[in-house]
Scaffold this active site. Structure first.
Site, PDB file in Angstrom:
ATOM      1  N   SER A  54       2.919  -0.596   7.585  1.00 41.63           N
ATOM      2  CA  SER A  54       3.926  -1.049   6.632  1.00 41.63           C
ATOM      3  C   SER A  54       4.725   0.138   6.116  1.00 41.63           C
ATOM      4  O   SER A  54       4.146   1.139   5.688  1.00 41.63           O
ATOM      5  CB  SER A  54       3.285  -1.776   5.449  1.00 41.63           C
ATOM      6  OG  SER A  54       4.286  -2.117   4.495  1.00 41.63           O
ATOM      7  N   VAL A  59       1.760   7.085   4.268  1.00 40.85           N
ATOM      8  CA  VAL A  59       1.742   7.683   5.600  1.00 40.85           C
ATOM      9  C   VAL A  59       2.840   7.070   6.472  1.00 40.85           C
ATOM     10  O   VAL A  59       3.525   7.785   7.214  1.00 40.85           O
ATOM     11  CB  VAL A  59       0.352   7.545   6.257  1.00 40.85           C
ATOM     12  CG1 VAL A  59       0.357   8.103   7.675  1.00 40.85           C
ATOM     13  CG2 VAL A  59      -0.709   8.270   5.425  1.00 40.85           C
ATOM     14  N   CYS A  60       3.036   5.766   6.371  1.00 38.94           N
ATOM     15  CA  CYS A  60       4.084   5.102   7.164  1.00 38.94           C
ATOM     16  C   CYS A  60       5.468   5.608   6.760  1.00 38.94           C
ATOM     17  O   CYS A  60       6.328   5.846   7.613  1.00 38.94           O
ATOM     18  CB  CYS A  60       4.001   3.590   6.987  1.00 38.94           C
ATOM     19  SG  CYS A  60       2.436   2.878   7.512  1.00 38.94           S
ATOM     20  N   ASP A  61       5.672   5.776   5.465  1.00 39.60           N
ATOM     21  CA  ASP A  61       6.910   6.325   4.931  1.00 39.60           C
ATOM     22  C   ASP A  61       7.132   7.722   5.511  1.00 39.60           C
ATOM     23  O   ASP A  61       8.207   8.026   6.047  1.00 39.60           O
ATOM     24  CB  ASP A  61       6.803   6.356   3.403  1.00 39.60           C
ATOM     25  CG  ASP A  61       7.995   6.992   2.717  1.00 39.60           C
ATOM     26  OD1 ASP A  61       8.172   8.222   2.844  1.00 39.60           O
ATOM     27  OD2 ASP A  61       8.739   6.269   2.036  1.00 39.60           O
ATOM     28  N   THR A  64       7.889   7.660   9.352  1.00 38.22           N
ATOM     29  CA  THR A  64       9.240   7.192   9.663  1.00 38.22           C
ATOM     30  C   THR A  64      10.283   8.238   9.274  1.00 38.22           C
ATOM     31  O   THR A  64      11.234   8.485  10.018  1.00 38.22           O
ATOM     32  CB  THR A  64       9.504   5.841   8.977  1.00 38.22           C
ATOM     33  OG1 THR A  64       8.455   4.932   9.362  1.00 38.22           O
ATOM     34  CG2 THR A  64      10.845   5.259   9.385  1.00 38.22           C
TER      35      THR A  64
END
Length: 166
Positions: A54, A59-61, A64
């Site tokens: 998500s 970590v996803c932020d 990306t």
């Protein structure tokens, strides 16, 4: 299949593990405007496919953002980020964070990408963290299934693989 944990707990991945040398499987996901996107839409280009659970997590932020920063130096490489976030949320997140070099794609509708690439987490209906590089002939040249979904991928290895792919 890859052995994955989410916050230390083992999870079940749906689909088949994709390996280097495999023909990239087909999939259908949604762009931020709800239009369908398939692997064919970027045929002839190298694709770096970043997979995150998500965008609204740390970590996803970071993952990306990192690929967004690196994308302009990758030449003819199309950078895609796939998650099960709704297309509206992806669009809002990209706008709020100045993400312009990565195309975010949503697999929320039917987990087509998740099952095709073996990253759909059965217990959570999220995607496991992974990075794939698919060359211009649709062959997988790099595949990383991050063993703990809350850890970062090997950015340098993925970027190097994308630069070497043709």
């Amino acid at each position: 299949m890859a052995s994955i944990t989410f916050k230390g707990n083992p999870v079940t991945l749906l689909g088949n593990e994709v390996k280097v040398g495999d023909k990239a499987p087909t999939f259908t996901v949604l762009a931020n405007d709800l239009s369908e996107v398939t692997l064919e839409d970027s045929k002839g280009q190298v694709r770096l496919i970043s997979v995150v659970p998500s965008l609204d997590t740390g970590v996803c932020d970071a993952q990306t953002r990192r690929f967004n920063e690196e994308a302009s130096g990758l030449g003819n490489v199309k950078v895609l980020t796939v998650s099960v976030d709704l297309p509206f949320a992806q669009k809002r997140w990209c706008g709020a964070n100045g993400i312009e070099n990565v195309q975010t794609l949503s697999d929320h509708r039917d987990l087509s990408f998740g099952e095709a690439f073996g990253v759909a987490i059965q217990e959570l209906r999220l995607l496991a963290r992974a990075v794939f590089v698919v060359d211009s002939n649709d062959t997988v040249t790099y595949a990383e299934y991050v063993s703990e979904a809350t850890n970062h991928p090997d950015y340098e290895a993925a970027l190097e693989a994308a630069k070497k792919a043709e």
